[in-house]
Design a protein around this motif. Structure first.
Motif, mmCIF file in Angstrom:
data_model
loop_
_atom_site.group_PDB
_atom_site.id
_atom_site.type_symbol
_atom_site.label_atom_id
_atom_site.label_comp_id
_atom_site.label_asym_id
_atom_site.label_seq_id
_atom_site.Cartn_x
_atom_site.Cartn_y
_atom_site.Cartn_z
ATOM 1 N N SER B 157 0.670 -1.257 0.042
ATOM 2 C CA SER B 157 -0.051 -0.018 -0.073
ATOM 3 C C SER B 157 0.818 1.254 -0.078
ATOM 4 O O SER B 157 0.689 2.012 0.845
ATOM 5 N N PRO B 158 1.780 1.524 -0.973
ATOM 6 C CA PRO B 158 2.500 2.384 -1.121
ATOM 7 C C PRO B 158 1.823 3.731 -1.386
ATOM 8 O O PRO B 158 0.699 3.628 -2.036
ATOM 9 N N GLU B 159 2.363 4.980 -1.138
ATOM 10 C CA GLU B 159 2.151 6.302 -1.337
ATOM 11 C C GLU B 159 2.327 6.700 -2.897
ATOM 12 O O GLU B 159 1.974 7.695 -3.400
ATOM 13 N N ILE B 160 3.507 6.112 -3.223
ATOM 14 C CA ILE B 160 4.316 6.167 -4.336
ATOM 15 C C ILE B 160 4.569 4.982 -5.256
ATOM 16 O O ILE B 160 5.065 4.065 -4.581
ATOM 17 N N MET B 161 4.546 5.136 -6.519
ATOM 18 C CA MET B 161 5.123 4.114 -7.323
ATOM 19 C C MET B 161 6.070 4.593 -8.299
ATOM 20 O O MET B 161 5.696 5.705 -8.998
ATOM 21 N N LEU B 162 7.146 3.872 -8.178
ATOM 22 C CA LEU B 162 8.542 4.245 -9.143
ATOM 23 C C LEU B 162 8.546 3.091 -10.195
ATOM 24 O O LEU B 162 8.566 2.036 -9.827
ATOM 25 N N PHE B 163 8.346 3.469 -11.303
ATOM 26 C CA PHE B 163 8.781 2.608 -12.559
ATOM 27 C C PHE B 163 10.001 2.930 -13.261
ATOM 28 O O PHE B 163 10.151 3.903 -13.899
ATOM 29 N N ASP B 164 10.852 2.004 -13.473
ATOM 30 C CA ASP B 164 12.241 2.094 -14.221
ATOM 31 C C ASP B 164 12.045 1.405 -15.382
ATOM 32 O O ASP B 164 12.437 0.257 -15.521
ATOM 33 N N GLU B 165 11.847 2.041 -16.419
ATOM 34 C CA GLU B 165 11.493 1.451 -17.749
ATOM 35 C C GLU B 165 10.692 0.268 -17.633
ATOM 36 O O GLU B 165 11.266 -0.848 -18.056
ATOM 37 N N PRO B 166 9.627 0.158 -17.321
ATOM 38 C CA PRO B 166 8.968 -1.177 -16.847
ATOM 39 C C PRO B 166 8.562 -2.018 -18.328
ATOM 40 O O PRO B 166 8.292 -2.985 -18.008
ATOM 41 N N THR B 167 8.635 -1.438 -19.336
ATOM 42 C CA THR B 167 8.304 -2.126 -20.641
ATOM 43 C C THR B 167 9.427 -2.374 -21.458
ATOM 44 O O THR B 167 9.166 -2.932 -22.570
ATOM 45 N N SER B 168 10.617 -1.903 -21.056
ATOM 46 C CA SER B 168 11.763 -1.838 -22.061
ATOM 47 C C SER B 168 12.246 -3.205 -22.368
ATOM 48 O O SER B 168 12.815 -3.564 -23.349
ATOM 49 N N ALA B 169 12.080 -4.340 -21.230
ATOM 50 C CA ALA B 169 12.592 -5.694 -21.637
ATOM 51 C C ALA B 169 11.590 -6.708 -22.058
ATOM 52 O O ALA B 169 11.675 -7.748 -22.003
ATOM 53 N N LEU B 170 10.361 -5.935 -22.491
ATOM 54 C CA LEU B 170 9.265 -6.908 -22.903
ATOM 55 C C LEU B 170 9.157 -7.149 -24.476
ATOM 56 O O LEU B 170 9.517 -5.947 -25.233
ATOM 57 N N ASP B 171 8.600 -8.131 -24.733
ATOM 58 C CA ASP B 171 8.293 -8.257 -26.234
ATOM 59 C C ASP B 171 7.180 -7.240 -26.490
ATOM 60 O O ASP B 171 6.259 -7.066 -25.657
ATOM 61 N N PRO B 172 7.215 -6.749 -27.645
ATOM 62 C CA PRO B 172 6.188 -5.569 -28.098
ATOM 63 C C PRO B 172 4.531 -6.173 -27.597
ATOM 64 O O PRO B 172 3.816 -5.246 -27.363
ATOM 65 N N GLU B 173 4.420 -7.406 -28.114
ATOM 66 C CA GLU B 173 2.936 -7.945 -27.673
ATOM 67 C C GLU B 173 2.673 -7.735 -26.414
ATOM 68 O O GLU B 173 1.518 -8.124 -25.882
ATOM 69 N N MET B 174 3.511 -7.640 -25.311
ATOM 70 C CA MET B 174 3.228 -7.712 -23.819
ATOM 71 C C MET B 174 3.255 -6.278 -23.345
ATOM 72 O O MET B 174 2.910 -6.188 -22.154
ATOM 73 N N ILE B 175 3.584 -5.146 -23.976
ATOM 74 C CA ILE B 175 3.702 -3.935 -23.438
ATOM 75 C C ILE B 175 2.470 -3.461 -23.210
ATOM 76 O O ILE B 175 2.312 -2.875 -21.972
ATOM 77 N N GLY B 176 1.403 -3.798 -23.920
ATOM 78 C CA GLY B 176 0.172 -3.167 -23.584
ATOM 79 C C GLY B 176 -0.483 -3.570 -22.523
ATOM 80 O O GLY B 176 -0.884 -2.649 -21.543
ATOM 81 N N GLU B 177 -0.499 -4.888 -22.018
ATOM 82 C CA GLU B 177 -0.927 -5.672 -20.836
ATOM 83 C C GLU B 177 -0.321 -4.904 -19.585
ATOM 84 O O GLU B 177 -0.954 -4.393 -18.688
ATOM 85 N N VAL B 178 1.073 -4.298 -19.673
ATOM 86 C CA VAL B 178 1.571 -3.958 -18.495
ATOM 87 C C VAL B 178 0.959 -2.272 -18.574
ATOM 88 O O VAL B 178 0.605 -1.861 -17.407
#
Lengths: 217, 245
Positions: B157-178
Protein backbone atom coordinates in the motif's frame (compact mmCIF):
# COMPACT_ATOMS: atom_id res chain seq x y z
CA UNK A 1 53.68 -64.64 8.57
CA UNK A 2 50.94 -62.58 6.85
CA UNK A 3 48.26 -64.57 8.59
CA UNK A 4 49.97 -64.10 11.92
CA UNK A 5 50.19 -60.33 11.47
CA UNK A 6 46.59 -60.23 10.31
CA UNK A 7 45.38 -61.96 13.45
CA UNK A 8 47.55 -59.57 15.52
CA UNK A 9 45.95 -56.70 13.66
CA UNK A 10 42.48 -58.02 14.43
CA UNK A 11 43.43 -58.31 18.08
CA UNK A 12 44.22 -54.62 18.27
CA UNK A 13 41.28 -53.63 16.08
CA UNK A 14 39.53 -51.91 19.02
CA UNK A 15 42.53 -49.55 19.08
CA UNK A 16 41.69 -48.61 15.47
CA UNK A 17 38.08 -48.02 16.42
CA UNK A 18 39.26 -45.64 19.13
CA UNK A 19 41.35 -43.83 16.52
CA UNK A 20 38.36 -43.75 14.19
CA UNK A 21 36.22 -42.29 16.97
CA UNK A 22 38.81 -39.56 17.56
CA UNK A 23 38.87 -38.81 13.82
CA UNK A 24 35.08 -38.66 13.75
CA UNK A 25 35.05 -36.27 16.71
CA UNK A 26 37.62 -33.93 15.18
CA UNK A 27 35.92 -34.15 11.80
CA UNK A 28 32.39 -33.42 12.93
CA UNK A 29 33.22 -30.73 15.47
CA UNK A 30 35.31 -29.12 12.72
CA UNK A 31 32.62 -29.41 10.05
CA UNK A 32 30.27 -27.62 12.40
CA UNK A 33 32.63 -24.81 13.46
CA UNK A 34 34.02 -24.40 9.94
CA UNK A 35 30.51 -24.11 8.51
CA UNK A 36 29.37 -21.52 11.05
CA UNK A 37 32.59 -19.50 10.78
CA UNK A 38 32.79 -19.95 7.02
CA UNK A 39 29.26 -18.63 6.44
CA UNK A 40 29.91 -15.72 8.77
CA UNK A 41 33.17 -14.81 6.99
CA UNK A 42 31.69 -15.47 3.54
CA UNK A 43 28.76 -13.15 4.17
CA UNK A 44 31.07 -10.31 5.19
CA UNK A 45 33.48 -11.11 2.36
CA UNK A 46 30.68 -10.50 -0.13
CA UNK A 47 29.35 -7.50 1.82
CA UNK A 48 29.77 -3.74 1.70
CA UNK A 49 32.43 -3.08 4.33
CA UNK A 50 35.68 -2.53 2.43
CA UNK A 51 37.98 -3.04 5.40
CA UNK A 52 36.33 -6.31 6.45
CA UNK A 53 36.43 -7.56 2.86
CA UNK A 54 40.11 -6.79 2.60
CA UNK A 55 40.90 -8.28 6.00
CA UNK A 56 39.05 -11.54 5.32
CA UNK A 57 40.69 -11.65 1.88
CA UNK A 58 44.14 -11.51 3.48
CA UNK A 59 43.15 -14.21 5.97
CA UNK A 60 41.84 -16.50 3.25
CA UNK A 61 44.90 -15.98 1.04
CA UNK A 62 47.22 -16.73 3.90
CA UNK A 63 45.40 -19.94 4.82
CA UNK A 64 45.10 -21.07 1.20
CA UNK A 65 48.71 -20.21 0.45
CA UNK A 66 50.32 -22.25 3.23
CA UNK A 67 50.32 -26.04 3.75
CA UNK A 68 47.92 -27.24 6.42
CA UNK A 69 50.65 -29.19 8.17
CA UNK A 70 52.63 -25.95 8.60
CA UNK A 71 49.55 -24.23 10.04
CA UNK A 72 49.17 -27.06 12.54
CA UNK A 73 52.81 -26.71 13.57
CA UNK A 74 52.47 -22.93 13.90
CA UNK A 75 49.51 -23.28 16.21
CA UNK A 76 51.01 -26.10 18.24
CA UNK A 77 54.57 -24.84 18.54
CA UNK A 78 54.42 -21.07 18.17
CA UNK A 79 51.45 -20.27 20.42
CA UNK A 80 53.23 -21.55 23.57
CA UNK A 81 56.01 -19.04 22.82
CA UNK A 82 53.39 -16.35 23.40
CA UNK A 83 52.23 -18.03 26.56
CA UNK A 84 49.21 -19.79 25.04
CA UNK A 85 49.37 -23.46 25.97
CA UNK A 86 47.06 -25.75 24.03
CA UNK A 87 46.64 -29.48 24.34
CA UNK A 88 46.97 -31.41 21.10
CA UNK A 89 43.20 -31.97 20.75
CA UNK A 90 42.07 -28.32 21.06
CA UNK A 91 45.06 -27.24 18.98
CA UNK A 92 43.90 -29.65 16.28
CA UNK A 93 40.36 -28.27 16.44
CA UNK A 94 41.64 -24.69 16.23
CA UNK A 95 43.83 -25.48 13.23
CA UNK A 96 40.94 -27.22 11.48
CA UNK A 97 38.60 -24.30 12.21
CA UNK A 98 41.03 -21.75 10.78
CA UNK A 99 41.79 -23.77 7.66
CA UNK A 100 38.26 -25.05 6.95
CA UNK A 101 36.51 -21.73 7.54
CA UNK A 102 38.76 -20.04 4.97
CA UNK A 103 37.79 -22.53 2.27
CA UNK A 104 34.10 -22.47 3.16
CA UNK A 105 34.23 -18.67 3.25
CA UNK A 106 35.26 -18.66 -0.41
CA UNK A 107 32.49 -21.09 -1.37
CA UNK A 108 29.84 -19.03 0.45
CA UNK A 109 31.10 -15.69 -0.90
CA UNK A 110 31.13 -17.16 -4.41
CA UNK A 111 27.55 -18.39 -4.00
CA UNK A 112 26.31 -15.05 -2.71
CA UNK A 113 27.98 -13.03 -5.45
CA UNK A 114 26.44 -15.32 -8.08
CA UNK A 115 23.02 -13.87 -7.23
CA UNK A 116 22.17 -10.89 -9.47
CA UNK A 117 22.33 -7.44 -7.86
CA UNK A 118 18.71 -6.88 -8.82
CA UNK A 119 17.57 -9.44 -6.23
CA UNK A 120 19.18 -7.36 -3.47
CA UNK A 121 17.68 -4.20 -4.92
CA UNK A 122 14.18 -5.65 -5.21
CA UNK A 123 14.32 -6.90 -1.62
CA UNK A 124 15.76 -3.62 -0.35
CA UNK A 125 13.16 -1.60 -2.24
CA UNK A 126 10.35 -3.43 -0.50
CA UNK A 127 11.71 -2.37 2.89
CA UNK A 128 13.42 -5.57 4.02
CA UNK A 129 16.44 -5.00 6.27
CA UNK A 130 19.91 -6.14 5.18
CA UNK A 131 19.62 -9.28 7.32
CA UNK A 132 16.16 -10.10 5.94
CA UNK A 133 17.36 -9.55 2.37
CA UNK A 134 20.14 -12.04 2.99
CA UNK A 135 18.08 -14.59 4.92
CA UNK A 136 14.87 -14.54 2.87
CA UNK A 137 15.98 -13.70 -0.66
CA UNK A 138 19.71 -14.14 -1.25
CA UNK A 139 20.81 -17.17 0.78
CA UNK A 140 17.94 -19.48 -0.26
CA UNK A 141 18.99 -18.90 -3.88
CA UNK A 142 22.72 -18.98 -3.16
CA UNK A 143 22.40 -22.34 -1.34
CA UNK A 144 21.89 -24.05 -4.68
CA UNK A 145 25.32 -22.83 -5.73
CA UNK A 146 26.92 -23.34 -2.32
CA UNK A 147 25.74 -26.83 -1.33
CA UNK A 148 27.50 -29.14 -3.81
CA UNK A 149 31.01 -27.69 -3.33
CA UNK A 150 30.35 -27.35 0.41
CA UNK A 151 29.73 -31.06 0.82
CA UNK A 152 32.77 -31.71 -1.37
CA UNK A 153 34.77 -29.52 1.01
CA UNK A 154 33.47 -31.60 3.93
CA UNK A 155 35.06 -34.68 2.39
CA UNK A 156 38.36 -32.83 2.08
CA UNK A 157 38.13 -31.65 5.69
CA UNK A 158 37.55 -35.19 6.96
CA UNK A 159 40.65 -36.35 5.11
CA UNK A 160 42.66 -33.35 6.31
CA UNK A 161 42.12 -34.42 9.92
CA UNK A 162 44.87 -36.99 9.27
CA UNK A 163 47.38 -34.12 9.28
CA UNK A 164 46.85 -33.43 12.99
CA UNK A 165 48.49 -36.78 13.72
CA UNK A 166 51.78 -34.86 13.48
CA UNK A 167 51.14 -33.18 16.83
CA UNK A 168 50.31 -36.47 18.51
CA UNK A 169 46.52 -36.58 18.46
CA UNK A 170 45.63 -40.28 18.63
CA UNK A 171 43.38 -40.29 15.60
CA UNK A 172 43.20 -42.86 12.85
CA UNK A 173 46.42 -42.01 11.00
CA UNK A 174 48.38 -41.79 14.25
CA UNK A 175 47.02 -45.20 15.23
CA UNK A 176 48.39 -46.50 11.93
CA UNK A 177 51.84 -45.07 12.67
CA UNK A 178 51.94 -46.55 16.12
CA UNK A 179 50.70 -49.94 14.93
CA UNK A 180 53.11 -50.29 12.06
CA UNK A 181 55.99 -50.20 14.56
CA UNK A 182 54.68 -53.38 16.14
CA UNK A 183 53.21 -55.01 13.05
CA UNK A 184 55.69 -54.29 10.25
CA UNK A 185 53.16 -54.86 7.45
CA UNK A 186 52.75 -51.29 6.22
CA UNK A 187 50.43 -52.13 3.36
CA UNK A 188 48.09 -54.14 5.57
CA UNK A 189 47.99 -51.59 8.37
CA UNK A 190 47.47 -48.55 6.19
CA UNK A 191 44.93 -50.33 4.00
CA UNK A 192 42.85 -50.73 7.12
CA UNK A 193 43.36 -47.05 7.95
CA UNK A 194 42.32 -46.14 4.40
CA UNK A 195 39.22 -48.29 4.52
CA UNK A 196 38.10 -46.68 7.76
CA UNK A 197 38.51 -43.16 6.31
CA UNK A 198 36.57 -44.28 3.26
CA UNK A 199 33.72 -45.53 5.43
CA UNK A 200 33.08 -42.03 6.78
CA UNK A 201 33.78 -40.00 3.66
CA UNK A 202 31.98 -42.14 1.08
CA UNK A 203 28.44 -41.27 2.24
CA UNK A 204 29.37 -37.60 1.86
CA UNK A 205 30.77 -38.22 -1.62
CA UNK A 206 27.47 -39.82 -2.57
CA UNK A 207 25.59 -36.87 -1.05
CA UNK A 208 27.79 -34.43 -2.97
CA UNK A 209 27.16 -36.24 -6.26
CA UNK A 210 23.43 -36.31 -5.56
CA UNK A 211 23.33 -32.59 -4.76
CA UNK A 212 25.37 -31.80 -7.84
CA UNK A 213 22.83 -33.60 -10.00
CA UNK A 214 19.82 -32.14 -8.21
CA UNK A 215 21.03 -28.55 -8.16
CA UNK A 216 21.98 -28.68 -11.82
CA UNK A 217 18.32 -28.81 -12.87
CA UNK B 1 -0.73 21.30 -4.03
CA UNK B 2 1.25 19.37 -1.43
CA UNK B 3 4.70 18.16 -2.51
CA UNK B 4 5.23 14.42 -2.33
CA UNK B 5 8.78 14.34 -3.71
CA UNK B 6 11.17 17.24 -3.81
CA UNK B 7 14.67 17.46 -5.31
CA UNK B 8 16.71 20.53 -4.29
CA UNK B 9 20.01 21.18 -6.08
CA UNK B 10 20.81 17.48 -6.24
CA UNK B 11 24.19 16.38 -7.57
CA UNK B 12 25.60 12.93 -8.01
CA UNK B 13 28.88 11.70 -9.45
CA UNK B 14 30.12 8.26 -10.46
CA UNK B 15 33.81 8.94 -10.13
CA UNK B 16 34.30 11.86 -12.54
CA UNK B 17 31.03 11.34 -14.38
CA UNK B 18 28.47 13.93 -13.32
CA UNK B 19 25.31 11.76 -13.55
CA UNK B 20 22.95 14.16 -11.82
CA UNK B 21 23.72 17.84 -12.31
CA UNK B 22 21.79 20.29 -10.18
CA UNK B 23 18.41 18.57 -10.25
CA UNK B 24 15.47 20.63 -9.00
CA UNK B 25 12.11 18.92 -9.22
CA UNK B 26 8.86 18.94 -7.31
CA UNK B 27 6.28 16.21 -7.67
CA UNK B 28 2.95 16.74 -5.97
CA UNK B 29 0.65 14.17 -4.39
CA UNK B 30 -1.28 12.22 -7.00
CA UNK B 31 0.83 13.52 -9.87
CA UNK B 32 1.94 11.26 -12.70
CA UNK B 33 5.36 12.21 -13.97
CA UNK B 34 7.05 10.70 -16.99
CA UNK B 35 10.81 11.00 -17.29
CA UNK B 36 12.43 10.44 -20.65
CA UNK B 37 15.73 11.09 -22.33
CA UNK B 38 18.54 9.31 -24.14
CA UNK B 39 20.29 6.42 -22.42
CA UNK B 40 22.91 7.56 -19.96
CA UNK B 41 21.05 10.79 -19.32
CA UNK B 42 20.55 9.98 -15.62
CA UNK B 43 16.82 9.26 -15.64
CA UNK B 44 17.09 5.84 -13.97
CA UNK B 45 19.56 7.21 -11.46
CA UNK B 46 17.12 10.00 -10.69
CA UNK B 47 14.26 7.74 -9.65
CA UNK B 48 16.61 5.31 -7.87
CA UNK B 49 17.59 8.22 -5.63
CA UNK B 50 13.99 8.58 -4.46
CA UNK B 51 14.09 5.34 -2.44
CA UNK B 52 17.85 5.64 -1.95
CA UNK B 53 18.96 2.73 -4.06
CA UNK B 54 21.49 5.39 -5.04
CA UNK B 55 23.15 7.88 -2.71
CA UNK B 56 23.54 11.52 -3.66
CA UNK B 57 26.61 13.59 -2.88
CA UNK B 58 25.07 17.05 -2.75
CA UNK B 59 21.64 18.57 -2.32
CA UNK B 60 18.42 17.48 -0.70
CA UNK B 61 15.69 14.99 -1.50
CA UNK B 62 12.54 15.05 0.60
CA UNK B 63 9.97 12.30 0.09
CA UNK B 64 6.68 12.43 1.97
CA UNK B 65 8.31 14.76 4.54
CA UNK B 66 11.26 12.37 5.05
CA UNK B 67 14.73 13.74 4.26
CA UNK B 68 16.10 10.91 2.09
CA UNK B 69 19.61 12.44 1.86
CA UNK B 70 19.93 12.28 5.66
CA UNK B 71 22.36 9.46 6.56
CA UNK B 72 20.34 8.54 9.65
CA UNK B 73 17.01 8.15 7.87
CA UNK B 74 15.16 4.88 8.57
CA UNK B 75 15.36 3.20 5.15
CA UNK B 76 12.81 0.51 5.98
CA UNK B 77 10.26 3.13 7.00
CA UNK B 78 10.99 5.20 3.89
CA UNK B 79 10.77 2.27 1.48
CA UNK B 80 7.53 0.92 2.92
CA UNK B 81 5.79 3.85 1.27
CA UNK B 82 7.49 3.54 -2.10
CA UNK B 83 6.87 0.75 -4.58
CA UNK B 84 9.60 0.17 -7.15
CA UNK B 85 9.20 -1.68 -10.45
CA UNK B 86 12.36 -2.65 -12.32
CA UNK B 87 13.04 -3.04 -16.02
CA UNK B 88 14.08 -6.68 -15.43
CA UNK B 89 11.20 -7.43 -12.97
CA UNK B 90 13.52 -9.00 -10.36
CA UNK B 91 10.91 -11.37 -8.99
CA UNK B 92 12.31 -13.86 -6.48
CA UNK B 93 12.73 -17.03 -8.57
CA UNK B 94 12.64 -19.41 -5.60
CA UNK B 95 9.20 -18.26 -4.46
CA UNK B 96 5.72 -18.60 -5.91
CA UNK B 97 3.87 -15.54 -7.12
CA UNK B 98 1.91 -15.42 -3.86
CA UNK B 99 5.08 -15.71 -1.75
CA UNK B 100 6.72 -12.98 -3.81
CA UNK B 101 3.87 -10.63 -3.04
CA UNK B 102 3.42 -11.48 0.65
CA UNK B 103 7.13 -11.44 1.59
CA UNK B 104 7.39 -7.74 2.42
CA UNK B 105 3.94 -7.33 4.04
CA UNK B 106 4.68 -10.26 6.37
CA UNK B 107 8.30 -9.39 7.17
CA UNK B 108 8.29 -5.61 7.02
CA UNK B 109 4.74 -4.70 8.05
CA UNK B 110 4.50 -7.76 10.34
CA UNK B 111 1.11 -8.56 8.83
CA UNK B 112 -0.40 -11.99 9.49
CA UNK B 113 0.12 -14.42 6.63
CA UNK B 114 -3.62 -14.77 6.15
CA UNK B 115 -4.21 -11.05 5.83
CA UNK B 116 -1.17 -10.64 3.57
CA UNK B 117 -2.47 -13.38 1.29
CA UNK B 118 -5.90 -11.78 1.10
CA UNK B 119 -4.28 -8.50 0.06
CA UNK B 120 -2.02 -10.32 -2.40
CA UNK B 121 -5.03 -11.94 -4.09
CA UNK B 122 -6.70 -8.55 -4.28
CA UNK B 123 -3.66 -7.07 -6.01
CA UNK B 124 -3.36 -10.08 -8.32
CA UNK B 125 -6.94 -9.48 -9.36
CA UNK B 126 -6.07 -5.87 -10.07
CA UNK B 127 -3.32 -6.99 -12.47
CA UNK B 128 -5.46 -9.82 -13.85
CA UNK B 129 -3.40 -12.78 -12.67
CA UNK B 130 -5.37 -14.49 -9.87
CA UNK B 131 -4.94 -17.84 -11.63
CA UNK B 132 -1.15 -17.58 -11.39
CA UNK B 133 -0.81 -17.24 -7.61
CA UNK B 134 0.83 -20.67 -7.25
CA UNK B 135 3.14 -20.36 -10.25
CA UNK B 136 6.88 -19.66 -10.10
CA UNK B 137 8.25 -16.63 -11.96
CA UNK B 138 10.08 -18.87 -14.42
CA UNK B 139 6.73 -20.24 -15.61
CA UNK B 140 5.39 -16.80 -16.54
CA UNK B 141 5.81 -14.63 -19.62
CA UNK B 142 7.67 -11.34 -19.32
CA UNK B 143 4.46 -9.35 -19.29
CA UNK B 144 2.98 -11.54 -16.57
CA UNK B 145 6.14 -11.27 -14.50
CA UNK B 146 6.07 -7.50 -14.71
CA UNK B 147 2.40 -7.43 -13.66
CA UNK B 148 3.30 -9.61 -10.66
CA UNK B 149 6.13 -7.19 -9.86
CA UNK B 150 3.60 -4.35 -9.90
CA UNK B 151 1.27 -6.32 -7.60
CA UNK B 152 4.22 -6.97 -5.29
CA UNK B 153 4.85 -3.24 -5.05
CA UNK B 154 1.17 -2.44 -4.52
CA UNK B 155 0.79 -5.00 -1.72
CA UNK B 156 2.68 -2.66 0.62
CA UNK B 157 0.00 0.00 0.00
CA UNK B 158 2.61 2.55 -1.03
CA UNK B 159 1.96 6.25 -1.49
CA UNK B 160 4.34 6.41 -4.42
CA UNK B 161 5.06 3.99 -7.26
CA UNK B 162 8.31 4.28 -9.20
CA UNK B 163 8.73 2.56 -12.56
CA UNK B 164 12.15 2.20 -14.16
CA UNK B 165 11.59 1.46 -17.85
CA UNK B 166 8.89 -1.11 -17.00
CA UNK B 167 8.24 -2.14 -20.60
CA UNK B 168 11.72 -1.97 -22.11
CA UNK B 169 12.54 -5.63 -21.51
CA UNK B 170 9.23 -6.88 -22.91
CA UNK B 171 8.29 -8.30 -26.27
CA UNK B 172 6.13 -5.77 -28.13
CA UNK B 173 2.92 -7.78 -27.75
CA UNK B 174 3.21 -7.70 -23.96
CA UNK B 175 3.79 -3.99 -23.52
CA UNK B 176 0.07 -3.21 -23.70
CA UNK B 177 -0.99 -5.44 -20.81
CA UNK B 178 1.57 -3.81 -18.49
CA UNK B 179 0.69 -0.27 -19.56
CA UNK B 180 -3.01 -1.03 -19.02
CA UNK B 181 -2.32 -1.98 -15.42
CA UNK B 182 -0.37 1.24 -14.96
CA UNK B 183 -3.12 3.35 -16.49
CA UNK B 184 -5.58 1.84 -14.02
CA UNK B 185 -3.30 2.84 -11.16
CA UNK B 186 -3.42 6.43 -12.33
CA UNK B 187 -7.17 6.47 -11.94
CA UNK B 188 -6.71 5.46 -8.29
CA UNK B 189 -4.78 8.64 -7.65
CA UNK B 190 -1.38 7.05 -7.07
CA UNK B 191 1.67 9.32 -7.19
CA UNK B 192 3.79 7.87 -9.99
CA UNK B 193 7.20 8.49 -11.53
CA UNK B 194 7.71 6.56 -14.70
CA UNK B 195 10.91 6.37 -16.70
CA UNK B 196 9.68 5.39 -20.15
CA UNK B 197 9.75 6.19 -23.83
CA UNK B 198 6.14 5.09 -24.29
CA UNK B 199 4.80 8.28 -25.77
CA UNK B 200 1.24 6.95 -25.93
CA UNK B 201 1.23 6.26 -22.21
CA UNK B 202 2.72 9.68 -21.47
CA UNK B 203 0.19 11.50 -23.58
CA UNK B 204 -2.69 9.55 -22.11
CA UNK B 205 -2.00 9.82 -18.39
CA UNK B 206 1.05 11.92 -17.55
CA UNK B 207 0.56 15.29 -15.88
CA UNK B 208 4.06 16.37 -16.81
CA UNK B 209 6.98 15.10 -18.86
CA UNK B 210 10.55 15.72 -17.77
CA UNK B 211 13.25 15.46 -20.42
CA UNK B 212 16.77 14.75 -19.24
CA UNK B 213 20.10 14.83 -20.99
CA UNK B 214 23.63 14.53 -19.62
CA UNK B 215 22.46 14.56 -16.02
CA UNK B 216 20.36 17.70 -16.34
CA UNK B 217 16.67 18.38 -16.61
CA UNK B 218 16.56 20.08 -19.98
CA UNK B 219 12.87 20.59 -20.40
CA UNK B 220 9.64 20.11 -18.48
CA UNK B 221 6.15 20.39 -19.89
CA UNK B 222 2.68 19.01 -20.43
CA UNK B 223 2.91 15.84 -22.54
CA UNK B 224 1.11 17.24 -25.58
CA UNK B 225 3.20 20.41 -25.56
CA UNK B 226 6.39 18.50 -25.01
CA UNK B 227 5.95 15.85 -27.67
CA UNK B 228 4.30 18.04 -30.33
CA UNK B 229 6.13 21.25 -29.66
CA UNK B 230 9.41 20.77 -27.81
CA UNK B 231 11.14 23.98 -26.82
CA UNK B 232 14.73 22.75 -26.99
CA UNK B 233 16.65 21.33 -29.90
CA UNK B 234 17.88 18.37 -27.88
CA UNK B 235 14.34 17.35 -26.95
CA UNK B 236 13.25 17.76 -30.54
CA UNK B 237 15.96 15.49 -31.91
CA UNK B 238 15.24 12.95 -29.18
CA UNK B 239 11.52 12.87 -29.99
CA UNK B 240 12.13 12.51 -33.71
CA UNK B 241 14.45 9.61 -32.85
CA UNK B 242 11.88 7.66 -30.83
CA UNK B 243 9.24 8.38 -33.46
CA UNK B 244 11.26 6.99 -36.33
CA UNK B 245 12.81 4.02 -34.58
Amino acid sequence: MMAFYFSRLMEIFPFFLKGLWMTVQIAFISLFTCTVLGFFLGIFRSGQNRFLKWFIGVYVSFVRGTPFVVQVFIIFFILPEWGIQLEAFPAALLAMAIMGSAFICEIVAGGISSIPKGQWEAAASSGLTMTQQLRLVILPQAMKVILPPLVGQYVLLIKDTSVVSVIGVMELTRVGWVTVVRIPEGLMVFSLVGILYFVISYPLILLSNYLERRMAV
Amino acid sequence: MENMIEFKNVHKWYGKLHVLNDINLEISRGEVLVICGPSGSGKSTLIRCINRLEEIQKGEIVVNNTPVHDKTVNLTRLREDIGFVFQQFHLYPHMTVLQNITLAPVNVKKMSRKKAEAIAMEKLEQVGLTDKSGAYPGQLSGGQQQRVAIARGLAMSPEIMLFDEPTSALDPEMIGEVLDVMVNLVSEGMTMCVVTHEMGFAKKVADRVVFMDEGKIVETGKPDEFFDNPKTERAESFISMILTH
